[in-house]
Scaffold this motif. Sequence first.
Motif, PDB file in Angstrom:
ATOM      1  N   LEU A   1      31.416  -1.617  41.143  1.00 27.61           N
ATOM      2  CA  LEU A   1      30.618  -0.470  40.701  1.00 27.61           C
ATOM      3  C   LEU A   1      30.432  -0.488  39.189  1.00 27.61           C
ATOM      4  O   LEU A   1      29.334  -0.214  38.684  1.00 27.61           O
ATOM      5  N   LEU A   2      31.473  -0.812  38.455  1.00 28.38           N
ATOM      6  CA  LEU A   2      31.387  -0.887  36.995  1.00 28.38           C
ATOM      7  C   LEU A   2      30.424  -1.995  36.573  1.00 28.38           C
ATOM      8  O   LEU A   2      29.615  -1.815  35.659  1.00 28.38           O
ATOM      9  N   ARG A   3      30.491  -3.124  37.240  1.00 28.79           N
ATOM     10  CA  ARG A   3      29.581  -4.238  36.957  1.00 28.79           C
ATOM     11  C   ARG A   3      28.133  -3.797  37.137  1.00 28.79           C
ATOM     12  O   ARG A   3      27.268  -4.077  36.313  1.00 28.79           O
ATOM     13  N   GLU A   4      27.872  -3.075  38.229  1.00 27.21           N
ATOM     14  CA  GLU A   4      26.514  -2.587  38.491  1.00 27.21           C
ATOM     15  C   GLU A   4      26.100  -1.526  37.471  1.00 27.21           C
ATOM     16  O   GLU A   4      24.956  -1.523  37.004  1.00 27.21           O
ATOM     17  N   ALA A   5      27.009  -0.633  37.108  1.00 23.51           N
ATOM     18  CA  ALA A   5      26.685   0.409  36.123  1.00 23.51           C
ATOM     19  C   ALA A   5      26.359  -0.211  34.767  1.00 23.51           C
ATOM     20  O   ALA A   5      25.390   0.203  34.109  1.00 23.51           O
ATOM     21  N   ILE A   6      27.115  -1.198  34.345  1.00 23.51           N
ATOM     22  CA  ILE A   6      26.849  -1.877  33.073  1.00 23.51           C
ATOM     23  C   ILE A   6      25.466  -2.522  33.111  1.00 23.51           C
ATOM     24  O   ILE A   6      24.682  -2.390  32.167  1.00 23.51           O
TER      25      ILE A   6
END
Length: 129
Positions: A69-74
């Motif tokens: 999720l963090l990878r996608e948000a970044i």
Amino acid sequence: MLAGALDNHEGALRASLQAEYGIRLLRNGRTEPERTPFELGDLVAGLPHGCALWREAGGPIALTDEAHLLREAIFRLELIDWHNAGSKGAAPKRIELPKPAHEVRAAEAKTATKAQRHAARDARRASQK
């Protein structure tokens, strides 16, 4: 899956089983408390994403759901920033997923073979001088 984990990632398997289930994996492949191979296989299959075993094995499962999720948000924030800046230059790309361990090992073996060939070639050239 269990046999591959034992052959290629024994230490990480040991750490994951201990951390997740409190099970000690002994050197002979047995466990404390005693588990059948089928039970152990089910436990390995149920290890959470991002545990030591999956991090060592690589690939998408090496990341926790939160890390995905963090990878996608970044990526999306970088995309918004790029768009707001006029979409100039190369569009942002997602952070790469960890490569599977077998691909990393194959690439390392290929590099080592190439290095050996170059060293042998250099040795032949040096001996001809």
